[in-house]
Design an enzyme around this catalytic site. Structure first.
Site, PDB file in Angstrom:
ATOM      1  CG  HIS A 287      -9.454  35.288  35.530  1.00 26.02           C
ATOM      2  ND1 HIS A 287      -8.379  34.902  34.773  1.00 26.02           N
ATOM      3  CD2 HIS A 287      -9.943  36.403  34.953  1.00 26.02           C
ATOM      4  CE1 HIS A 287      -8.224  35.743  33.758  1.00 26.02           C
ATOM      5  NE2 HIS A 287      -9.163  36.671  33.850  1.00 26.02           N
TER       6      HIS A 287
ATOM      7  CG  ASP B 177      -6.143  29.639  39.771  1.00 25.31           C
ATOM      8  OD1 ASP B 177      -6.325  28.841  38.835  1.00 25.31           O
ATOM      9  OD2 ASP B 177      -6.367  30.859  39.685  1.00 25.31           O
TER      10      ASP B 177
END
Lengths: 451, 451
Positions: B165, B254
């Site tokens: 994601h 991330d």
């Protein structure tokens, strides 16, 4: 029929190196009639070297001519070989750096600034050679060999060969095992100061089991009782053997001086891994001694230079040194073939390393050139934990050097295992760059636009 | 004319993921008639998911069939797509590891054991697919995507595409700048969890200057006052912007969770770089909350599964998720072309990375396959300080996994910036391997013969 050539020595004030070179030249009849030009920025030292060289050659009756100059471009004129042994900054400056870093919590220089001054000098020499003696060989004999030779071969068209002493460590292993070093066949490729004994053969038989036996039966006793007589006597140390145990291949010469931070965290760790009385060459105990020895040798040479009645052959001997410079020149010029441990662009010699990275490998040297032996691959674990990380270190150093990006110096300081906070790295870097001797470097390295 | 396919979901007990997948399938008329097989080792969870899926599809009148199995091989039978979202070890086990390491001085898991169990599971799945459904696509949707996809594509002939994601972080940047995320054109290639915004275009104009302006005029205020409402809300944090300042490209998703140790040394540093109230997702404050939220969602789903009068469409909505799995399947099966952010073997898509390393890049997906866009190169500094070091980390992890060499785990523990002594690393590693849940791992990893 000897071949007369011209050899230019940059940084010739390194007295021991220059005299050794002269000795080897005197003992190489193939090169009779040659000329040696000593270049240094220190005129007194130059004059002393020149005198000693001329007297030594005369004592031996060798046919060599000498000259000296503080003008580098003049010294390069018509050179066939350029030997660069120069170090820009003094041992005292190195110590000042270590002392400053120690105030920020770094043990014995465990934060790195890179090699700005030596790299700049090397590149200047290679670029001047392109203009003045473009066909000459550059034999790089001062550090950093790995980074410097890679930089010069990428940025110029000069033929470069870097040399180091580290591989002689193989002979120390042989002697410790009671083997005749002359009966050993070996190979230890890698990067400079990062070479690994892939083959170790004694009279036709794999001699690694003899290492294993020594470790099993004598290792502990040796580590408990051995007292080094030279600061660099660490080839059989607990630290070197620990690295062998991790990798299944012995680290040679300067190789055990690197490795993980845990070998080097403080004097206690150093003594544990590298033995008494100094904990290896890179400690606050060993380094002053090393420098003092160098200075004593210079003082002794100065004394001899001024004592016209002294026999230099008596003082310096008349056997070849273990240096490779003159035998390599003899191989290239006179086809007196030999095998040497050299640092040259990889181009397939050592698997898994880019072509344009300088590797340390054995090479056959003769009139066809310096031709590396394609040695195959190192074990993947050595590649991934030792060789390739140092490849990235080198690439980062050269990128920082080429771009002048100060944030890369900061990243480097942060990455020191001894850095405990972001602010510590910022502070030590800024103070190091503020040293008077670092003015050019501070000017060269700026933060990027986004900073 | 819709295409009926079979999708097998491994680790389907991940309730939120499975329901999201069902939702997207229900809303994709092109895939009407398809079958979904849920597989998990937890039969209660499986049954719950199956019921919810069937009811949700029925409420929407979607033509899908469902089945479930705890037998993985049975679940793979005749699969066209296998979606692997499994994680072998629980969040509670992860916490036990962190708690143990904390007793040895490591903050919040800052010593790494690697991903033995998930890698072994991934490889088992891919190998079973080779036997049972060799032409199926494997859509890897659980971590570690980078290491796992590289391993599976090297060791098997299965077509693998990893999804994550993280790239949605670009939309957070856009929203923060007040830009419509739908009017942004962007590219952020790299390695999974290590992607960098190389292009950021708003209505045809470079929008990076808007980021610079935001930092200059609103950054400090934002960092002083912003309070995160999600643990992963760090896209505009001081830490992310610091990485942008170092590299000239924004780290996405991330990516800012990695970077240098100094962002992560303790809770104080975490809060400084990643903000209040949790200091980002990887702290002792954030993690329990994250796990609690997961468990609450499962509890809510269990409640809904047992409440036959509840409207699932009311609870879960009837709009597409942001997940890429179903649109990619639709592209591959029905030629409904789209561009996606995928993790596939590099083969030239991203310059300077070996062909057989899985990279995260944009790809065009249609009936011709998943075809990455050759995006060119990342800036050399990002390559040398962020991408290539993580390439080596991955290669070391896979070499350790493939050889079972425990000394590589030790090296890894030693390399943690928080390791202060050799003995500390030895001790924490041995105690981690002695955990009951790590019996297989301890058996797999042995010291080499020379140890």
């Amino acid at each position: 029929m000897p071949s007369a050539i011209k050899v230019s020595v940059i940084g010739a004030g390194s007295a021991q190196f220059s005299l050794g070179l002269v000795k080897d030249l005197c003992l190489t009849e193939n090169l009779a009639g040659s000329q040696v030009t000593f270049m240094d920025i220190n005129p007194e030292r130059l004059e002393m070297i020149h005198k000693l060289a001329a007297r030594y050659a005369a004592e031996l009756g060798a046919d060599l001519r000498f000259e000296h100059s503080t003008d580098r471009r003049a010294a390069l004129h018509e050179a066939d070989f350029v030997i660069n042994t120069a170090a820009v900054k003094s041992h005292h400056h190195q110590r000042a750096i270590r002392d400053l870093a120690a105030r920020y919590g770094y043990y014995h220089g465990r934060v790195k600034l890179g090699n700005f001054y030596n790299l700049r000098l090397m590149l200047d020499v290679a670029r001047e050679m392109e203009q003045i003696c473009p066909d000459a060989w550059l034999i790089q004999s001062g550090n950093p060999v790995y980074e410097g030779c890679t930089l010069m071969t990428r940025e110029t068209g000069i033929k470069v060969c870097g040399l180091c002493h580290g591989h002689h460590g193989v002979h120390e292993i042989a002697r410790t095992l009671g083997l005749d070093p002359l009966r050993i066949t070996w190979q230890a490729p890698g990067l400079n100061h990062n070479i690994w004994l892939t083959h170790f053969i004694h009279e036709g038989k794999d001699a690694y089991p003899l290492i294993d036996e020594w470790i099993a039966t004598q290792g502990e006793e040796y580590w408990r009782t051995h007292v080094a007589t030279r600061t660099h006597d660490i080839q059989m140390s607990r630290g070197a053997v620990h690295q062998y145990r991790m990798y299944g291949r012995f680290p040679i010469g300067d190789t055990p001086r690197r490795g993980g931070w845990w070998y080097h965290s403080d004097l206690g760790a150093k003594k544990h891994w590298f033995g008494e009385p100094w904990g290896g060459p890179d400690t606050e105990l060993a380094r002053p001694l090393f420098v003092e020895n160098l200075e004593q040798r210079v003082a002794e040479m100065t004394r001899l230079a001024n004592d016209l009645r002294a026999s230099l052959v008596d003082s310096f001997g008349s056997t070849n040194t273990r240096e490779q410079q003159v035998p390599i020149i003899d191989g290239l010029v006179n086809n007196n073939e030999g095998q040497f441990q050299v640092n040259v662009p990889n181009r397939g010699a050592l698997e898994g390393i880019p072509d344009d990275v300088v590797v340390e490998v054995p090479a056959i040297v003769n009139q066809m050139g310096i031709q590396p032996i394609r040695v195959g691959a190192l074990p993947p674990k050595i590649m991934l934990e030792q060789i390739l990380p140092e490849w990235l270190d080198m690439e980062r150093e050269l990128l920082a050097f080429n771009t002048g990006d100060r944030s890369m110096l900061l990243w480097n300081a942060l990455e020191s295992h001894q850095t405990q906070s972001y602010d510590q790295a910022v502070a030590v870097l800024e103070e190091l760059l503020a040293m008077d001797e670092h003015a050019d470097m501070a000017d060269h390295y700026r933060f990027p636009d986004t900073w």
